[in-house]
Design an enzyme around this catalytic site. Structure first.
Site, mmCIF file in Angstrom:
data_model
loop_
_atom_site.group_PDB
_atom_site.id
_atom_site.type_symbol
_atom_site.label_atom_id
_atom_site.label_comp_id
_atom_site.label_asym_id
_atom_site.label_seq_id
_atom_site.Cartn_x
_atom_site.Cartn_y
_atom_site.Cartn_z
ATOM 1 N N LYS A 232 0.852 -1.199 0.000
ATOM 2 C CA LYS A 232 0.000 0.000 0.000
ATOM 3 C C LYS A 232 0.881 1.240 0.000
ATOM 4 C CE LYS A 232 -4.308 1.191 2.369
ATOM 5 N NZ LYS A 232 -4.994 1.075 3.654
HETATM 6 C C1 E4P Z 1 -8.361 2.343 3.744
HETATM 7 O O1 E4P Z 1 -7.521 1.635 3.261
HETATM 8 C C2 E4P Z 1 -8.240 2.981 5.041
HETATM 9 O O2 E4P Z 1 -7.578 2.091 5.913
HETATM 10 C C3 E4P Z 1 -9.554 3.295 5.700
HETATM 11 O O3 E4P Z 1 -10.658 2.855 4.926
HETATM 12 C C4 E4P Z 1 -9.661 4.681 6.206
HETATM 13 O O4 E4P Z 1 -10.900 4.843 6.843
HETATM 14 P P1 E4P Z 1 -11.189 6.064 7.854
HETATM 15 O O5 E4P Z 1 -11.329 7.290 7.054
HETATM 16 O O6 E4P Z 1 -12.500 5.677 8.514
HETATM 17 O O7 E4P Z 1 -10.032 6.098 8.800
#
Ligand code: E4P
Length: 218
Positions: free
Chosen positions: A83
């Site tokens: 990622k």
């Molecule tokens: C995605 O990969 C992120 O980990 C996540 O969906 C972020 O979500 P949030 O905005 O609720 O922290």
């Protein structure tokens, strides 16, 4: 549509594996920090528990650092997806990983133009953050639709992984927008299955059945 759990909590993950509804896991530095675990140990354990793509995020912000960290994460298991943040260096790292055959998830995407750049860089997944766009008063679901339109128009194979989803309605809208995957907190996963009419309907069926004086069917 693929359903990923957005968590680094191993117990929360394993509790939801029976039934085969979980297609993969996404983590981020905040979720790993929250778990209190060592990132390498936890990602390896998740990869062993779940048969599907497991996104593990780099914390370096420069190209060389992202490449070194991404390779170290990828060496943990065959199902690791590296990622990367949607920055210029992140996209350059994405292109390098694509050429090496390493799957990537380009994260922190907040505009259709950013998603277009991630697709051009050869990302396996791009993660538009619906909830955070809405937090700023924007149209998170509209963003998903715009990305779908652009990818279809130009034949990009990058999968749209709807992220920052906070409710079952968000997931339904992501599905209707044609997203390839949605990543959700365990709580939203549970909420998607529950419906009050299912509960009351089942209760009424069983009450009627008990009046027959017969027990279970086997
Ligand atoms: C995605 O990969 C992120 O980990 C996540 O969906 C972020 O979500 P949030 O905005 O609720 O922290």
């Amino acid at each position: 549509m693929q359903i990923f759990l957005d968590t680094a909590d191993l117990d929360a993950i394993t509790a939801r594996l029976p039934g085969g509804l979980v297609d993969g896991i996404t983590t981020n530095p905040s979720l790993i920090a929250q778990s209190g675990a060592d990132i390498f140990e936890r990602v390896k354990a998740i990869c062993e528990a779940v048969d599907g793509p497991i996104s593990a995020e780099v914390v370096a912000t420069d190209l060389d650092g992202m490449l070194a960290e991404g390779r170290k994460l990828r060496a943990l298991a065959d199902n690791v997806v590296v990622k990367l943040p949607l920055t210029r260096d992140g996209l350059t790292a994405c292109r390098t990983f694509a050429e090496e055959g390493t799957p990537t998830n380009v994260t922190l995407c907040f505009s259709a133009n950013q998603a277009l750049m991630a697709a051009k860089a050869g990302a396996t997944f791009v993660s538009p953050f619906v909830g955070r766009v809405e937090d700023m008063g924007g149209d998170g679901i509209g963003l998903l639709r715009d990305i779908r339109t652009i990818f279809d128009e130009y034949g990009y194979e990058t999968e749209i992984l709807a992220a920052s989803l906070r409710s079952p309605d968000h997931v339904q809208s992501a599905a209707l927008a044609g997203c390839d995957a949605a990543t959700i907190p365990p709580k939203v996963f549970d909420q998607m299955i529950k419906h009050p009419l299912t509960d009351s309907g089942l209760e009424a069926f069983l009450a009627d059945w008990s009046k027959t004086g017969r027990g279970g069917l086997v």
